[in-house]
Motif scaffolding. Sequence first.
Motif, PDB file in Angstrom:
ATOM      1  N   TYR A 115      37.910  16.359 -40.281  1.00 22.15           N
ATOM      2  CA  TYR A 115      36.514  16.824 -40.278  1.00 22.15           C
ATOM      3  C   TYR A 115      35.911  16.758 -41.687  1.00 22.15           C
ATOM      4  CZ  TYR A 115      37.720  18.727 -35.672  1.00 22.15           C
ATOM      5  OH  TYR A 115      38.133  18.866 -34.372  1.00 22.15           O
ATOM      6  N   SER A 116      36.766  16.609 -42.680  1.00 23.63           N
ATOM      7  CA  SER A 116      36.338  16.450 -44.071  1.00 23.63           C
ATOM      8  C   SER A 116      36.089  14.960 -44.325  1.00 23.63           C
ATOM      9  CB  SER A 116      37.454  16.965 -44.993  1.00 23.63           C
ATOM     10  OG  SER A 116      37.325  16.443 -46.296  1.00 23.63           O
ATOM     11  N   TYR A 117      35.053  14.644 -45.104  1.00 25.68           N
ATOM     12  CA  TYR A 117      34.821  13.237 -45.450  1.00 25.68           C
ATOM     13  C   TYR A 117      36.047  12.687 -46.176  1.00 25.68           C
ATOM     14  CZ  TYR A 117      29.942  12.976 -44.030  1.00 25.68           C
ATOM     15  OH  TYR A 117      28.777  12.945 -43.287  1.00 25.68           O
ATOM     16  N   HIS A 118      36.541  11.538 -45.707  1.00 24.14           N
ATOM     17  CA  HIS A 118      37.769  10.978 -46.253  1.00 24.14           C
ATOM     18  C   HIS A 118      37.777   9.467 -46.098  1.00 24.14           C
ATOM     19  CE1 HIS A 118      38.514  11.360 -41.927  1.00 24.14           C
ATOM     20  NE2 HIS A 118      39.416  10.390 -42.067  1.00 24.14           N
ATOM     21  N   VAL A 119      38.748   8.828 -46.727  1.00 21.95           N
ATOM     22  CA  VAL A 119      38.994   7.399 -46.509  1.00 21.95           C
ATOM     23  C   VAL A 119      40.387   7.246 -45.913  1.00 21.95           C
ATOM     24  CG1 VAL A 119      37.466   6.701 -48.389  1.00 21.95           C
ATOM     25  CG2 VAL A 119      39.914   6.976 -48.842  1.00 21.95           C
ATOM     26  N   ASP A 120      40.605   6.118 -45.236  1.00 24.63           N
ATOM     27  CA  ASP A 120      41.927   5.799 -44.700  1.00 24.63           C
ATOM     28  C   ASP A 120      42.672   4.944 -45.720  1.00 24.63           C
ATOM     29  OD1 ASP A 120      41.251   7.092 -42.335  1.00 24.63           O
ATOM     30  OD2 ASP A 120      40.528   5.258 -41.380  1.00 24.63           O
ATOM     31  N   ARG A 121      43.985   5.143 -45.826  1.00 25.61           N
ATOM     32  CA  ARG A 121      44.804   4.350 -46.749  1.00 25.61           C
ATOM     33  C   ARG A 121      45.935   3.683 -45.985  1.00 25.61           C
ATOM     34  NH1 ARG A 121      46.873   7.963 -51.076  1.00 25.61           N
ATOM     35  NH2 ARG A 121      44.954   7.488 -52.179  1.00 25.61           N
ATOM     36  N   SER A 122      46.249   2.459 -46.361  1.00 24.97           N
ATOM     37  CA  SER A 122      47.340   1.734 -45.730  1.00 24.97           C
ATOM     38  C   SER A 122      48.080   0.912 -46.788  1.00 24.97           C
ATOM     39  CB  SER A 122      46.795   0.796 -44.648  1.00 24.97           C
ATOM     40  OG  SER A 122      47.802  -0.080 -44.182  1.00 24.97           O
ATOM     41  N   PRO A 123      49.407   0.798 -46.661  1.00 23.62           N
ATOM     42  CA  PRO A 123      50.145  -0.047 -47.611  1.00 23.62           C
ATOM     43  C   PRO A 123      49.963  -1.537 -47.336  1.00 23.62           C
ATOM     44  CG  PRO A 123      51.643   0.906 -46.000  1.00 23.62           C
ATOM     45  CD  PRO A 123      50.289   1.511 -45.738  1.00 23.62           C
ATOM     46  N   VAL A 124      49.441  -1.874 -46.135  1.00 26.17           N
ATOM     47  CA  VAL A 124      49.233  -3.287 -45.776  1.00 26.17           C
ATOM     48  C   VAL A 124      47.753  -3.548 -45.520  1.00 26.17           C
ATOM     49  CG1 VAL A 124      51.531  -3.515 -44.781  1.00 26.17           C
ATOM     50  CG2 VAL A 124      49.642  -2.818 -43.319  1.00 26.17           C
ATOM     51  N   ALA A 125      47.386  -4.829 -45.605  1.00 23.08           N
ATOM     52  CA  ALA A 125      45.983  -5.216 -45.382  1.00 23.08           C
ATOM     53  C   ALA A 125      45.608  -4.975 -43.921  1.00 23.08           C
ATOM     54  CB  ALA A 125      45.791  -6.681 -45.749  1.00 23.08           C
ATOM     55  N   THR A 126      44.658  -4.084 -43.709  1.00 20.45           N
ATOM     56  CA  THR A 126      44.239  -3.749 -42.348  1.00 20.45           C
ATOM     57  C   THR A 126      42.829  -3.177 -42.405  1.00 20.45           C
ATOM     58  OG1 THR A 126      44.890  -2.561 -40.341  1.00 20.45           O
ATOM     59  CG2 THR A 126      45.135  -1.373 -42.407  1.00 20.45           C
ATOM     60  N   ASP A 127      42.225  -2.982 -41.252  1.00 20.40           N
ATOM     61  CA  ASP A 127      40.923  -2.308 -41.141  1.00 20.40           C
ATOM     62  C   ASP A 127      41.045  -1.237 -40.076  1.00 20.40           C
ATOM     63  OD1 ASP A 127      39.591  -4.226 -42.901  1.00 20.40           O
ATOM     64  OD2 ASP A 127      39.678  -5.623 -41.220  1.00 20.40           O
ATOM     65  N   THR A 128      40.157  -0.254 -40.120  1.00 21.86           N
ATOM     66  CA  THR A 128      40.068   0.738 -39.044  1.00 21.86           C
ATOM     67  C   THR A 128      38.993   0.283 -38.056  1.00 21.86           C
ATOM     68  OG1 THR A 128      40.783   2.604 -40.413  1.00 21.86           O
ATOM     69  CG2 THR A 128      39.439   3.125 -38.482  1.00 21.86           C
ATOM     70  N   PHE A 129      39.334   0.246 -36.775  1.00 22.79           N
ATOM     71  CA  PHE A 129      38.355  -0.047 -35.724  1.00 22.79           C
ATOM     72  C   PHE A 129      38.168   1.227 -34.909  1.00 22.79           C
ATOM     73  CE2 PHE A 129      40.075  -4.183 -36.706  1.00 22.79           C
ATOM     74  CZ  PHE A 129      38.983  -5.043 -36.602  1.00 22.79           C
ATOM     75  N   LEU A 130      36.918   1.520 -34.540  1.00 21.78           N
ATOM     76  CA  LEU A 130      36.703   2.676 -33.668  1.00 21.78           C
ATOM     77  C   LEU A 130      35.419   2.533 -32.860  1.00 21.78           C
ATOM     78  CD1 LEU A 130      34.445   4.910 -34.973  1.00 21.78           C
ATOM     79  CD2 LEU A 130      36.262   5.116 -36.633  1.00 21.78           C
ATOM     80  N   CYS A 131      35.441   3.159 -31.698  1.00 20.39           N
ATOM     81  CA  CYS A 131      34.261   3.212 -30.826  1.00 20.39           C
ATOM     82  C   CYS A 131      34.280   4.536 -30.074  1.00 20.39           C
ATOM     83  CB  CYS A 131      34.273   2.053 -29.827  1.00 20.39           C
ATOM     84  SG  CYS A 131      32.915   2.114 -28.630  1.00 20.39           S
ATOM     85  N   THR A 132      33.180   5.276 -30.144  1.00 23.21           N
ATOM     86  CA  THR A 132      33.040   6.505 -29.364  1.00 23.21           C
ATOM     87  C   THR A 132      32.268   6.165 -28.089  1.00 23.21           C
ATOM     88  OG1 THR A 132      32.939   7.817 -31.394  1.00 23.21           O
ATOM     89  CG2 THR A 132      32.212   8.888 -29.367  1.00 23.21           C
ATOM     90  N   TYR A 133      32.897   6.356 -26.947  1.00 20.54           N
ATOM     91  CA  TYR A 133      32.243   6.075 -25.667  1.00 20.54           C
ATOM     92  C   TYR A 133      31.484   7.287 -25.132  1.00 20.54           C
ATOM     93  CZ  TYR A 133      35.479   2.102 -25.620  1.00 20.54           C
ATOM     94  OH  TYR A 133      36.196   0.975 -25.947  1.00 20.54           O
ATOM     95  N   TYR A 134      31.987   8.473 -25.495  1.00 14.56           N
ATOM     96  CA  TYR A 134      31.365   9.686 -24.952  1.00 14.56           C
ATOM     97  C   TYR A 134      31.635  10.840 -25.904  1.00 14.56           C
ATOM     98  CZ  TYR A 134      29.953  13.374 -21.772  1.00 14.56           C
ATOM     99  OH  TYR A 134      29.311  14.448 -21.223  1.00 14.56           O
TER     100      TYR A 134
END
Length: 232
Positions: A115-134
């Motif tokens: 719930y706190s503003y944050h970033v995602d971290r990964s050791p490998v090259a990747t992206d975050t994908f997301l979709c809110t349907y409801y």
Amino acid sequence: MNHKFSDSNQIGVVSTFSELLNTSFLGPMNSVCWYRDLAGDFKEIVSKLQLEQNITEVYPETLLALRLSEKGHIAREVILSDLRLLTDFGASPSLNLIKNYHRDEELDFISTDVYSYHVDRSPVATDTFLCTYYGAASDILPNDQVKQKILIPQIREKLKELHEGSEAEFEAFLSEHYFDLHYQPKPGAKATNLGLGHLWKLAVDHPRQKVLPCVHRAPVENDGEYRLLLIC
């Protein structure tokens, strides 16, 4: 394409899944939106799913077992298609029915929950994908409208009081406990709500990333309402 995200240089907007994959982050643009106006009744799907814990993963076979109206069937096909597209791309999407996430209330001066503003971290090259349907949808903020919490003097001092090691080990301590991933909005910061039905790609902090990671947060859930979220 006319849409509410057109005035933000943080956001790239595309109209196909292929464009979503192939659009690179650049400069201040660290999020890409496949902008969609989805048909179907996603509320019906949520009403027929069983919440087993506060966050319940929903599998394709569970979706396929639901008895749905025509509009519910349309919504189910959208979700199954999104899961297939991301899986074929090589991602590991998860469809979650969410009552609420765990709240981090251990320290009163800094939070490290979603719930706190944050970033995602990964050791490998990747992206975050997301979709809110409801349900309630996530927010993002431009990087120039936030300050890393560990750089705020009062917070930094309190973290130093918690830390029992040497000064040289302090930065490692901040990283190990994820304090360095969290951000405070600056006065006047203007968040963008990611809305319903759009599939987003957000930049992650990893060694090959050429842009700043996307600062985002989970929303506080609407009273008495679950969220249906695809994420990977």
